[in-house]
Design a protein around this motif. Structure first.
Motif, PDB file in Angstrom:
ATOM      1  N   LEU A   1      17.703 -28.194  45.904  1.00  0.00           N
ATOM      2  CA  LEU A   1      16.704 -28.539  46.377  1.00  0.00           C
ATOM      3  C   LEU A   1      16.319 -28.969  47.441  1.00  0.00           C
ATOM      4  O   LEU A   1      17.974 -28.264  47.939  1.00  0.00           O
ATOM      5  N   PRO A   2      15.638 -28.146  48.355  1.00  0.00           N
ATOM      6  CA  PRO A   2      15.288 -28.439  49.988  1.00  0.00           C
ATOM      7  C   PRO A   2      15.623 -29.186  50.774  1.00  0.00           C
ATOM      8  O   PRO A   2      15.905 -30.534  50.132  1.00  0.00           O
TER       9      PRO A   2
ATOM     10  N   ALA B   1      14.455 -38.914  52.044  1.00  0.00           N
ATOM     11  CA  ALA B   1      15.080 -40.074  51.927  1.00  0.00           C
ATOM     12  C   ALA B   1      13.880 -40.906  52.482  1.00  0.00           C
ATOM     13  O   ALA B   1      13.404 -41.807  51.306  1.00  0.00           O
ATOM     14  N   GLY B   2      12.238 -40.526  52.620  1.00  0.00           N
ATOM     15  CA  GLY B   2      11.028 -41.442  52.141  1.00  0.00           C
ATOM     16  C   GLY B   2      10.919 -40.451  51.123  1.00  0.00           C
ATOM     17  O   GLY B   2      10.205 -42.011  50.356  1.00  0.00           O
ATOM     18  N   VAL B   3      10.708 -39.476  50.304  1.00  0.00           N
ATOM     19  CA  VAL B   3      10.416 -39.150  49.136  1.00  0.00           C
ATOM     20  C   VAL B   3      10.859 -39.661  48.392  1.00  0.00           C
ATOM     21  O   VAL B   3      10.369 -40.823  47.044  1.00  0.00           O
TER      22      VAL B   3
ATOM     23  N   LEU C   1      17.821 -35.033  48.521  1.00  0.00           N
ATOM     24  CA  LEU C   1      16.828 -34.328  48.836  1.00  0.00           C
ATOM     25  C   LEU C   1      17.255 -34.675  50.353  1.00  0.00           C
ATOM     26  O   LEU C   1      16.455 -33.809  51.159  1.00  0.00           O
ATOM     27  N   ILE C   2      18.137 -35.608  50.956  1.00  0.00           N
ATOM     28  CA  ILE C   2      18.453 -35.374  52.222  1.00  0.00           C
ATOM     29  C   ILE C   2      19.550 -34.332  52.649  1.00  0.00           C
ATOM     30  O   ILE C   2      19.143 -33.115  54.017  1.00  0.00           O
ATOM     31  N   TYR C   3      20.099 -34.238  51.868  1.00  0.00           N
ATOM     32  CA  TYR C   3      20.979 -32.486  52.302  1.00  0.00           C
ATOM     33  C   TYR C   3      21.164 -32.053  51.022  1.00  0.00           C
ATOM     34  O   TYR C   3      21.019 -30.492  51.344  1.00  0.00           O
TER      35      TYR C   3
END
Length: 451
Positions: free
Chosen positions: A188-189, A196-198, A181-183
């Motif tokens: 994925l977006p 990182a939070g999700v 999710l970060i990259y």
């Protein structure tokens, strides 16, 4: 001397057997924090600084919440030492209610604090990244509180392996989620700090569900489970648990609060210093997790011996834990000193941030023995159910001494990040000395107390 050493060998073995799963579980938490900092820092330095600001605001509340969970360990450990396992389920049920109320209170406080982010004197460039990351952390608070409370049942009954595996797999899930999710891998977006939070939120939910299912189906905890289902919430028990948890909560909150408020002070120095401060906190937390895990084992063993009124073993357990923490302080400090000039580059490609990190390594290594000492004897006090002096010691050591010195060394004397970090050895040394004095006092009182 040989006889003296032999007296401690059984306690070294017992602490290592009990504490090793705790250490491995805590290493999992360290790796999660390390991975979060590393992955966010590689995405952008501004996001790393924003994560530092939010994380250090939330760690204060989460540690205060943990204090209410940790109050369960000596009670459960003492009951376990006396063979009264049928009473443990009721303690857990009431403990979960207390921790739920704590979670609700924290969410209310942090919701109000969210609207003050613009007034903390932080760099304006951080706020667009900090706000969504803040809200995701806010949603995850109840799951942190419930997980902590459930974990104390396993720790207090010396079943430390089950939580170890849950923490390890949960943190591995978080790291994998960060990568996705970060990259923006696998289609994925690319969410950066929001990703990182999700990922952290999902991992916390999964870990709580896992520990709940483990309790529900574990044969080892069948007695406690039946008592948990058959017990009722007691107002008197809630008040007792709240009274025991409040001093630990305030102690941990004030200790963490010194570090969190230092993040605000470092923010006045500048964004690179704040990013370096987050790197230093990640390294420092890695060291602390070793001491915390071994000291938690000390607390469990002390609570069992306290239930049996075996105070000679209490004394030997506490010193054995102190010896092991000193050994770990030597082992973890050496590589960081040797590679201090390269440590910052693990997290960012900024030469300015890396230089700040290298400068702050010296005070970090200076206070390791003090940190191990204060951690050991504060947890020995917890094992003896002697929590009230903790908040007074923490207030004096961290708010009266460390925090003003951080401002003087870092801002007034223009010492920068290194100056801020040189305030910590003073507070931790004084805290260790005072915890040891109170521990000795309580042990002396219990030894003289009639059966």
């Amino acid at each position: 001397m040989k006889l003296h050493f032999q007296d401690y060998i059984p306690h070294y073995r017992a602490l290592l057997t009990l504490g090793t799963p705790l250490i491995i579980g805590q290493i999992g938490i360290v790796l999660q924090n390390f991975a979060d900092t590393l992955m966010i820092g590689q995405h952008s330095t501004v996001e790393l600084a924003a994560a530092s600001l939010v994380s250090n605001l939330f760690i204060l509340g989460m540690l205060m919440a943990m204090g209410f969970a940790l109050s369960l360990t000596p009670i459960i450990g003492k009951l376990c030492g006396q063979g009264r396992n049928e009473e443990i389920g009721g303690v857990l049920r009431n403990g979960l209610v207390v921790n739920t109320l704590v979670a609700v209170a924290l969410m209310a406080v942090y919701t109000l604090l969210y609207f003050l982010l613009d007034h903390m004197g932080q760099p304006a460039e951080l706020l667009p990244y900090a706000r969504p990351y803040y809200l995701i952390n806010l949603v995850s608070l109840p799951f942190v509180c419930w997980l902590n409370a459930m974990k104390q049942l396993f720790d207090g009954t010396a079943d430390t392996k089950a939580p170890m595996w849950i923490l390890l797999w949960g943190n591995a899930l978080n790291i994998f989620g960060n990568w996705l999710l970060i990259y923006g891998h696998w289609g994925l977006p690319e969410w950066g700090i929001v990703g990182a939070g999700v990922s952290t939120l999902l991992a916390r939910v999964v870990m709580f569900v896992a520990i709940l299912l483990t309790f529900a189906f574990s044969r080892r905890h069948a007695t406690e489970r039946r008592a948990f289902v058959g017990s009722c919430t007691s107002r008197q028990e809630l008040i007792r648990l709240f009274g025991l948890g409040l001093p630990i909560s305030l102690q941990m909150g004030m200790e963490s609060g010194a570090w969190s408020l230092c993040s605000v002070i470092v923010g006045w120095i500048g964004t690179p210093a704040l990013a370096g401060h987050q790197v230093m906190l990640t390294i420092s937390q890695m060291f602390f997790q070793f001491y915390y895990a071994m000291s938690a084992a000390v607390s469990i063993r002390v609570s069992h011996f306290h239930g049996q009124r075996d105070y000679l073993s209490v004394r030997r357990t506490a010193w054995a834990g102190c010896h092991l923490n000193f050994l770990m302080a030597c082992l973890v400090s050496l590589p960081v000193i040797i590679f201090r000039s390269r440590m910052g580059y693990l997290f960012t490609d900024s030469a300015e941030v890396a230089a700040d990190v290298a400068s702050a390594i010296l005070p970090l290594t200076i206070y390791q023995f003090s940190d191990g000492f204060q951690c050991t004897f504060s947890n020995a006090m917890r094992g003896l159910v002697y929590m009230r002096p903790m908040m007074l010691v923490a207030f004096l050591s961290y708010f009266v001494i460390s925090l003003p010195l951080a401002y003087v060394f870092g801002i007034v004397c223009q010492g920068g990040l290194m100056g801020v970090w040189f305030s910590f050895p003073f507070g931790l040394t004084i805290a260790g000395a005072l915890y040891f004095a109170f521990y000795q006092k309580r042990l002396h009182e219990l030894t003289l107390k009639p059966q």
